[in-house]
Design a protein around this motif. Structure first.
Motif, PDB file in Angstrom:
ATOM      1  N   ALA A  62       0.846  -1.198   0.000  1.00 35.20           N
ATOM      2  CA  ALA A  62       0.000   0.000   0.000  1.00 35.20           C
ATOM      3  C   ALA A  62       0.879   1.244   0.000  1.00 35.20           C
ATOM      4  CB  ALA A  62      -0.914   0.002   1.222  1.00 35.20           C
ATOM      5  N   GLY A  63       0.466   2.273  -0.742  1.00 29.93           N
ATOM      6  CA  GLY A  63       1.236   3.501  -0.788  1.00 29.93           C
ATOM      7  C   GLY A  63       0.917   4.412   0.375  1.00 29.93           C
ATOM      8  N   CYS A  64       1.905   5.205   0.784  1.00 29.16           N
ATOM      9  CA  CYS A  64       1.688   6.151   1.877  1.00 29.16           C
ATOM     10  C   CYS A  64       2.677   7.298   1.763  1.00 29.16           C
ATOM     11  CB  CYS A  64       1.809   5.461   3.232  1.00 29.16           C
ATOM     12  SG  CYS A  64       3.432   4.726   3.531  1.00 29.16           S
ATOM     13  N   ILE A  65       2.441   8.325   2.567  1.00 25.33           N
ATOM     14  CA  ILE A  65       3.306   9.502   2.622  1.00 25.33           C
ATOM     15  C   ILE A  65       3.906   9.587   4.020  1.00 25.33           C
ATOM     16  CG2 ILE A  65       3.461  11.994   2.324  1.00 25.33           C
ATOM     17  CD1 ILE A  65       2.651  10.419  -0.209  1.00 25.33           C
ATOM     18  N   GLY A  66       5.231   9.500   4.098  1.00 22.11           N
ATOM     19  CA  GLY A  66       5.912   9.618   5.376  1.00 22.11           C
ATOM     20  C   GLY A  66       6.036  11.067   5.810  1.00 22.11           C
ATOM     21  N   ILE A  67       5.980  11.296   7.134  1.00 17.36           N
ATOM     22  CA  ILE A  67       6.120  12.636   7.711  1.00 17.36           C
ATOM     23  C   ILE A  67       7.348  12.623   8.618  1.00 17.36           C
ATOM     24  CG2 ILE A  67       4.976  14.504   8.949  1.00 17.36           C
ATOM     25  CD1 ILE A  67       2.345  12.912   8.636  1.00 17.36           C
ATOM     26  N   TYR A  68       8.288  13.538   8.348  1.00 11.62           N
ATOM     27  CA  TYR A  68       9.539  13.590   9.105  1.00 11.62           C
ATOM     28  C   TYR A  68       9.719  14.988   9.693  1.00 11.62           C
ATOM     29  CZ  TYR A  68      10.538   9.182   6.796  1.00 11.62           C
ATOM     30  OH  TYR A  68      10.469   7.879   6.345  1.00 11.62           O
ATOM     31  N   ASP A  69      10.143  15.030  10.941  1.00 10.79           N
ATOM     32  CA  ASP A  69      10.359  16.297  11.648  1.00 10.79           C
ATOM     33  C   ASP A  69      11.808  16.738  11.407  1.00 10.79           C
ATOM     34  OD1 ASP A  69      10.650  18.416  13.367  1.00 10.79           O
ATOM     35  OD2 ASP A  69       9.684  17.431  15.066  1.00 10.79           O
ATOM     36  N   CYS A  70      11.983  17.734  10.546  1.00 12.68           N
ATOM     37  CA  CYS A  70      13.335  18.176  10.183  1.00 12.68           C
ATOM     38  C   CYS A  70      14.088  18.765  11.374  1.00 12.68           C
ATOM     39  CB  CYS A  70      13.260  19.209   9.063  1.00 12.68           C
ATOM     40  SG  CYS A  70      12.415  18.641   7.576  1.00 12.68           S
ATOM     41  N   GLU A  71      13.351  19.318  12.337  1.00  9.86           N
ATOM     42  CA  GLU A  71      13.999  19.956  13.490  1.00  9.86           C
ATOM     43  C   GLU A  71      14.301  18.961  14.603  1.00  9.86           C
ATOM     44  OE1 GLU A  71      11.780  23.342  14.723  1.00  9.86           O
ATOM     45  OE2 GLU A  71      11.824  24.295  12.743  1.00  9.86           O
ATOM     46  N   ASN A  72      13.928  17.721  14.408  1.00  9.10           N
ATOM     47  CA  ASN A  72      14.218  16.679  15.396  1.00  9.10           C
ATOM     48  C   ASN A  72      14.943  15.525  14.703  1.00  9.10           C
ATOM     49  OD1 ASN A  72      14.266  15.179  17.773  1.00  9.10           O
ATOM     50  ND2 ASN A  72      12.155  14.453  17.536  1.00  9.10           N
ATOM     51  N   SER A  73      16.055  15.879  14.057  1.00  4.90           N
ATOM     52  CA  SER A  73      16.917  14.890  13.387  1.00  4.90           C
ATOM     53  C   SER A  73      16.175  14.052  12.352  1.00  4.90           C
ATOM     54  CB  SER A  73      17.579  13.972  14.425  1.00  4.90           C
ATOM     55  OG  SER A  73      18.333  14.709  15.349  1.00  4.90           O
ATOM     56  N   TYR A  74      15.151  14.654  11.758  1.00  2.00           N
ATOM     57  CA  TYR A  74      14.371  13.988  10.694  1.00  2.00           C
ATOM     58  C   TYR A  74      13.726  12.688  11.182  1.00  2.00           C
ATOM     59  CZ  TYR A  74      16.377  17.376   7.473  1.00  2.00           C
ATOM     60  OH  TYR A  74      16.746  18.554   6.846  1.00  2.00           O
ATOM     61  N   ASN A  75      13.314  12.678  12.429  1.00  2.00           N
ATOM     62  CA  ASN A  75      12.598  11.502  12.944  1.00  2.00           C
ATOM     63  C   ASN A  75      11.251  11.365  12.253  1.00  2.00           C
ATOM     64  OD1 ASN A  75      14.549  10.662  14.744  1.00  2.00           O
ATOM     65  ND2 ASN A  75      13.710  11.817  16.460  1.00  2.00           N
ATOM     66  N   CYS A  76      10.900  10.135  11.926  1.00  2.00           N
ATOM     67  CA  CYS A  76       9.602   9.867  11.329  1.00  2.00           C
ATOM     68  C   CYS A  76       8.532   9.962  12.407  1.00  2.00           C
ATOM     69  CB  CYS A  76       9.581   8.483  10.681  1.00  2.00           C
ATOM     70  SG  CYS A  76       8.019   8.085   9.869  1.00  2.00           S
ATOM     71  N   ILE A  77       7.514  10.793  12.172  1.00  2.00           N
ATOM     72  CA  ILE A  77       6.461  10.973  13.183  1.00  2.00           C
ATOM     73  C   ILE A  77       5.118  10.414  12.716  1.00  2.00           C
ATOM     74  CG2 ILE A  77       7.590  12.954  14.243  1.00  2.00           C
ATOM     75  CD1 ILE A  77       5.705  14.768  12.685  1.00  2.00           C
ATOM     76  N   GLY A  78       5.113   9.764  11.553  1.00  2.00           N
ATOM     77  CA  GLY A  78       3.868   9.144  11.116  1.00  2.00           C
ATOM     78  C   GLY A  78       3.799   8.971   9.618  1.00  2.00           C
ATOM     79  N   HIS A  79       2.704   8.350   9.184  1.00  2.00           N
ATOM     80  CA  HIS A  79       2.443   8.131   7.764  1.00  2.00           C
ATOM     81  C   HIS A  79       0.994   8.488   7.454  1.00  2.00           C
ATOM     82  CE1 HIS A  79       6.080   5.630   8.190  1.00  2.00           C
ATOM     83  NE2 HIS A  79       6.245   5.855   6.906  1.00  2.00           N
ATOM     84  N   MET A  80       0.774   9.017   6.260  1.00  2.00           N
ATOM     85  CA  MET A  80      -0.566   9.343   5.784  1.00  2.00           C
ATOM     86  C   MET A  80      -0.923   8.407   4.633  1.00  2.00           C
ATOM     87  SD  MET A  80      -0.368  13.550   5.772  1.00  2.00           S
ATOM     88  CE  MET A  80       1.183  13.633   4.851  1.00  2.00           C
ATOM     89  N   ASP A  81      -2.154   7.951   4.627  1.00  2.00           N
ATOM     90  CA  ASP A  81      -2.629   7.085   3.560  1.00  2.00           C
ATOM     91  C   ASP A  81      -2.933   7.927   2.324  1.00  2.00           C
ATOM     92  OD1 ASP A  81      -3.760   5.171   1.945  1.00  2.00           O
ATOM     93  OD2 ASP A  81      -5.494   4.778   3.244  1.00  2.00           O
ATOM     94  N   CYS A  82      -2.261   7.626   1.205  1.00  2.00           N
ATOM     95  CA  CYS A  82      -2.514   8.390  -0.025  1.00  2.00           C
ATOM     96  C   CYS A  82      -3.536   7.696  -0.918  1.00  2.00           C
ATOM     97  CB  CYS A  82      -1.220   8.628  -0.789  1.00  2.00           C
ATOM     98  SG  CYS A  82      -0.413   7.133  -1.400  1.00  2.00           S
ATOM     99  N   GLU A  83      -4.059   6.565  -0.463  1.00  2.00           N
ATOM    100  CA  GLU A  83      -5.126   5.826  -1.140  1.00  2.00           C
ATOM    101  C   GLU A  83      -4.743   5.417  -2.564  1.00  2.00           C
ATOM    102  OE1 GLU A  83      -8.942   7.677  -0.804  1.00  2.00           O
ATOM    103  OE2 GLU A  83      -8.672   8.168   1.320  1.00  2.00           O
ATOM    104  N   GLY A  84      -3.499   5.009  -2.719  1.00  2.00           N
ATOM    105  CA  GLY A  84      -3.058   4.536  -4.024  1.00  2.00           C
ATOM    106  C   GLY A  84      -1.779   3.739  -3.907  1.00  2.00           C
ATOM    107  N   ILE A  85      -1.600   2.784  -4.805  1.00  2.00           N
ATOM    108  CA  ILE A  85      -0.393   1.971  -4.839  1.00  2.00           C
ATOM    109  C   ILE A  85       0.672   2.670  -5.685  1.00  2.00           C
ATOM    110  CG2 ILE A  85       0.567  -0.201  -5.722  1.00  2.00           C
ATOM    111  CD1 ILE A  85      -2.056  -1.548  -5.007  1.00  2.00           C
ATOM    112  N   GLY A  86       1.892   2.634  -5.208  1.00  2.00           N
ATOM    113  CA  GLY A  86       3.005   3.167  -5.984  1.00  2.00           C
ATOM    114  C   GLY A  86       3.049   4.676  -6.113  1.00  2.00           C
ATOM    115  N   PRO A  87       2.849   5.450  -5.022  1.00  2.00           N
ATOM    116  CA  PRO A  87       3.049   6.896  -5.132  1.00  2.00           C
ATOM    117  C   PRO A  87       4.502   7.180  -5.466  1.00  2.00           C
ATOM    118  CG  PRO A  87       2.984   6.237  -2.827  1.00  2.00           C
ATOM    119  CD  PRO A  87       2.640   5.018  -3.627  1.00  2.00           C
ATOM    120  N   HIS A  88       4.741   8.048  -6.412  1.00  2.00           N
ATOM    121  CA  HIS A  88       6.135   8.276  -6.815  1.00  2.00           C
ATOM    122  C   HIS A  88       6.556   9.714  -6.512  1.00  2.00           C
ATOM    123  CE1 HIS A  88       9.751   6.859  -8.773  1.00  2.00           C
ATOM    124  NE2 HIS A  88       9.815   8.021  -9.420  1.00  2.00           N
TER     125      HIS A  88
END
Length: 371
Positions: free
Chosen positions: A139-165
């Motif tokens: 399943a495709g998703c969009i990762g969310i990273y906090d640039c001010e906290n060493s680019y830690n991943c803080i979650g993912h959003m569902d983009c409702e599609g396979i293979g987001p590029h």
């Protein structure tokens, strides 16, 4: 441009990559009088796979990486350079702009891999990346990273599609537009397409506040995998496709979109444009929204489009054409290719002008300005 002029220019570029350099544009250009802005890119050369900043005639800073890179970003607020690994890579490299040293080697969360693209929020606080959720069967998703906290991943959003590029932030600063390729792959089966009969490519618009998809626009054909895009200042989208069926197809490969409407094919007019491999790589719109460039590496073509009339304006043959970016400071598009060339494309000019040449360097398909 007449057909005869097109063929003459094409032959010169393919057969003699250095022949178009005038004395005033020789490769010994004075660094104090540059002919183009510094670029970020991934490349492959005799040392292996490389990422870095190229300025005039050489790498300003670079380092080798154990696999191929893909796209990049310049984080102006943090003075950092971001480089994404190519699908199905899991690495994101964050480089200090001033020293050229590696600040962070980020790996995506377990059970995910990158698709090679990302974009930043307007304030530079967050990085958004296209990713494959392997643990959810691709399943495709969009990762969310906090640039001010060493680019830690803080979650993912569902983009409702396979293979987001590819993806980009819309001018409202609140919405992402995502090119959905529709191609299901898993690392266990390499780059094999696992859903050839059920591809569902399209453009998806995702609201960052609610993390919900607001609009989904289907591609005109289920095998037209939408991969790369750019956003005009007025919110218009130009998107390039890669056909996943029998080649060559008779499908248009470059489309325009505005929210609330269907995708419309750009008009090739009276300029002949014949594809054999049906593959669009870079898509780039200038800062005024008047001109756009698409590269077609597998067909050795570069196309210039008039965004106002939605028509094809000029075509050049360029062997293994790769990246494209608009250089506002010098009022030109910068192109790269697999033969180590960096070239200037100026709308209305018949010939591409060589800016730099690095023997043995194969530039990857994307360029970013460090400005």
């Amino acid at each position: 441009m007449q057909r005869r002029q097109f063929l003459f220019t094409s032959s010169a570029l393919i057969c003699a990559p250095l022949a178009l350099i005038s004395k005033s544009n020789a490769l010994s250009a004075d660094a104090e009088n540059p002919s183009f802005s510094p670029i970020l890119s991934a490349a492959t050369d005799a040392a292996g796979n490389r990422i870095g900043v190229w300025q005039e005639n050489s790498w300003q800073c670079s380092q080798t990486i154990p696999h191929r890179g893909h796209d990049s970003l310049y984080h102006r607020q943090r003075q950092e350079l971001l480089f994404f690994s190519r699908r199905p890579g899991r690495e994101l490299y964050v480089v200090d702009e001033n020293s050229g040293t590696l600040r962070h080697n980020i790996k995506c969360e377990d059970g995910y891999h990158y698709y090679g693209h990302g974009c930043l929020s307007n304030d530079g606080r967050y990085l958004y990346t296209t990713e494959n959720n392997i643990d959810k069967d691709g399943a495709g998703c969009i990762g969310i990273y906090d640039c001010e906290n060493s680019y830690n991943c803080i979650g993912h959003m569902d983009c409702e599609g396979i293979g987001p590029h590819d993806l980009a932030l819309m001018p409202d600063g609140k919405t992402l537009v995502i090119a959905i390729g529709g191609i299901k792959t898993l690392p266990s089966s390499g780059r094999e397409t696992l859903n050839p009969a059920t591809l569902a490519p399209g453009l998806h618009y995702l609201d960052l506040q609610t993390q919900r998809v607001l609009e989904k626009v289907a591609a005109p054909h289920y095998q037209l995998s939408l991969r790369h895009l750019d956003v005009s200042p007025d919110g218009g989208i130009l998107v390039g496709a890669q056909f996943q069926g029998r080649l060559p197809s008779d499908k248009a490969l470059v489309y325009y979109h505005r929210r609330g409407h269907t995708l419309s094919a750009m008009n090739t007019g009276d300029l002949p444009l014949y594809f054999k491999r049906d593959y669009i790589a870079s898509v780039c719109i200038d800062d005024t929204g008047q001109w756009a460039v698409t590269s077609c590496p597998r067909d050795n073509l570069v196309c210039l489009w008039n965004m106002h009339s939605k028509t094809l304006s000029q075509v050049w043959m360029l062997r293994d054409s790769a990246g494209a970016v608009y250089d506002t400071a010098f009022q030109q598009f910068i192109l790269s290719n697999g033969d180590g060339q960096l070239l200037a494309l100026v709308p209305g000019e018949d010939k591409l002008r060589q800016l730099a040449y690095s023997a043995g360097t194969q530039w990857d398909n994307h360029l970013t300005l460090r400005v």
